[in-house]
Design an enzyme around this catalytic site. Structure first.
Site: not given
Ligand code: GLU
Length: 511
Positions: A264-267
């Site tokens: 995900s974009k937060r990873d």
């Protein structure tokens, strides 16, 4: 394969920056198009105005340009099938939705948001948490199938808000062949009456996507696995319009390095690697870092991405874009999710950095850092350092002592490696260097070997202290090359200064 020309599209929604999974979708579309002498186009799917993010479209175009996988048709690029932004095609969708209503394949639904919430709540209270508007429930809702025609006409004339919903057939198997997944069969009893046209006058993704793929003569739909559940509805829409279906290929997900779930974009920033091709700053000022700004070469990024879900069937790992085009096929794309590996990504970057000429790296460093250095000297430094570097920038950091004398000395290594007799060895070695006429690396090396021979000492006793004296650190490129590069005057000066600095460190320790 059929003889219809290959036309594929990348169809991002401008809801934010392009995740690397999106770049991979674009890349596979690009490779497939080039491989089949086809066309790769980009279409911006912005029918959901509530999720529109300013700047996202520009970001996507800029990122694709950086990656070197530009489409040939799209917004700002021209093409015979435009406009390529769905909001600019707005007017063309309604007649298609109306056509389906007229043919009893879709219907007007006048239910308000409150009506729908009420139905959901009621169903939940009766132990059915997943209420759907479908072939069973539509009969008890407010729509053109349940209301008398006169009332429907009245509501329409009064501009009552409505949506147009797909009239999903009951108990019918939808079968289609996915080029990656094989045969997929879904029963329509599992599908709901999706909204095709919204009360704001815009089509939904589903309708716009089908109408555009058809009117843009798309031959193959290559997109992420998350769209697989929508494919049966899309097939039914093609059938409802009497249009030929494009071929479908649903790409595997990109997984986190530990294999646990979707990347995900937060990873990225959490686990220490970029997830986006280029930097993106949100409206709130939050920065998501990009491969470009982290110093990756676009070719390394692309090579890495190509192998996330596809394999060439050989052990070859390094591919130019042309080689990828040659080798690529959808048959070799796997069904299973592809685990992203940040270390492997760095390995690709290293390989691509090493493949550049010393002059190319030097030029990049000069322009990126506004350096005021002799390009040919910097090129030699690049040659000396590049095997040890992952990013071009590492060369400036780790090889700073090649540009200017060291300002710090590694005290810990000095304390460990500098023996009482070392200073005398260094003085003698300095004298030999002072007297050496030929200051080439080869000549320095043979002088050094002769010196060791004469003193009957091992290489380690002298070479590491010498490196510390000259560079301040305990590791780096070959010392004979470094010596020759710095030149005699600089070397002698540094040896004097270095020995003073080292003496001070040793004195501090003993005090
Ligand atoms: N607009 C969709 C997306 O954002 C495209 C899906 C498709 O390619 O059909 O991913």
């Amino acid at each position: 394969m059929s003889t219809t020309p290959v036309r594929v599209r990348f169809a991002p929604s401008p809801t934010g920056p392009l995740h690397m999974g999106g770049v991979r979708t674009a890349l596979y579309n690009y490779l497939f198009a080039k491989k089949h002498n086809g066309t790769f186009l980009i279409r911006i799917e912005d029918t959901d105005q509530t999720r529109f993010v300013p700047g996202a479209q520009e970001y996507i175009m800029d990122a694709l340009a950086w990656c070197g996988i530009m489409p040939t048709e799209g917004p700002g690029l021209g093409g015979d099938f435009g406009p390529y932004v769905q909001s600019a095609r707005k007017e063309m969708y309604r007649p298609y939705a109306e056509q389906l209503v007229a043919e009893d394949k879709a219907y007007y639904a006048f239910d308000s948001a409150e009506d729908l919430d009420r139905m959901r709540d009621q169903a939940k209270n009766m132990g059915m948490p997943n209420w759907q508007y479908n072939s069973v429930t539509r009969g008890s809702m407010r729509n053109s199938l349940t209301l008398p025609q006169s009332e429907v006409e009245q509501l329409l004339a009064a501009n009552e808000p409505y949506v147009i919903r797909m009239k999903m057939p009951r108990n019918q198997d939808v079968r289609f062949h996915d080029l990656i997944r094989g045969w997929v069969v879904v029963n329509t009893n599992n599908l709901d009456d999706k909204v095709l046209f919204k009360s704001d006058g815009m089509p939904t993704y589903h309708l716009a996507n089908i109408v555009d793929d058809h009117t843009m003569a798309i031959s193959h739909v290559i997109r992420g696995e998350e769209w697989l559940p929508s494919a049966p509805l899309h097939i039914l829409l093609y059938q409802a319009f009497g249009w030929e279906c494009p071929e479908f290929a649903h790409l595997p997900l990109l997984l986190r390095p530990d294999g646990n779930g979707k990347l995900s974009k937060r990873d990225g920033d959490r686990l220490g690697f970029p997830v986006f091709p280029t930097n993106w700053t949100t409206a709130e000022g939050e920065l998501y870092s990009g491969y470009r700004e982290n110093g990756y070469l676009p070719a390394a990024f692309i090579n890495m991405l190509a192998l996330l879900g596809w394999n060439p069937g050989t052990t070859q790992e390094i591919f130019t874009l042309e080689e990828l085009v040659d080798a690529f096929s959808l048959e070799r794309v796997s069904k299973a999710g592809a685990k992203f590996d940040p270390n492997k990504t760095k390995w690709f970057q290293q390989q691509y950095l090493r493949a550049l000429t010393d002059e190319q790296i030097a030029q990049t460093l000069i322009s990126q850092n506004n350096l005021n250095v002799d390009p040919s000297r910097l090129a030699i430094i690049c040659g000396l350092m590049k095997e040890r570097a992952t990013f071009a920038q590492d060369i400036l950091q780790e090889g700073a002592y090649l540009l200017a004398e060291p300002s710090t000395f590694d005290a810990e290594t000095i304390r460990k490696k500098w023996k009482p007799e070392t200073t005398a060895f260094m003085q003698e070695w300095k004298q030999i260097l002072t007297d050496l006429a030929d200051f080439s690396a080869a000549s320095i090396e043979s002088a050094f070997k002769a010196f060791l021979e004469a003193k009957q000492v091992g290489i380690g006793a002298v070479l590491l202290p010498y490196r510390l004296t000259l560079t301040g650190v305990g590791a780096g490129p070959g010392m004979f090359d470094v010596t020759a590069f710095l030149g005699k005057a600089e070397v002698i000066k540094r040896m004097d200064q270095g020995m003073n600095a080292i003496e001070q460190i040793l004195n501090e320790t003993s005090n």
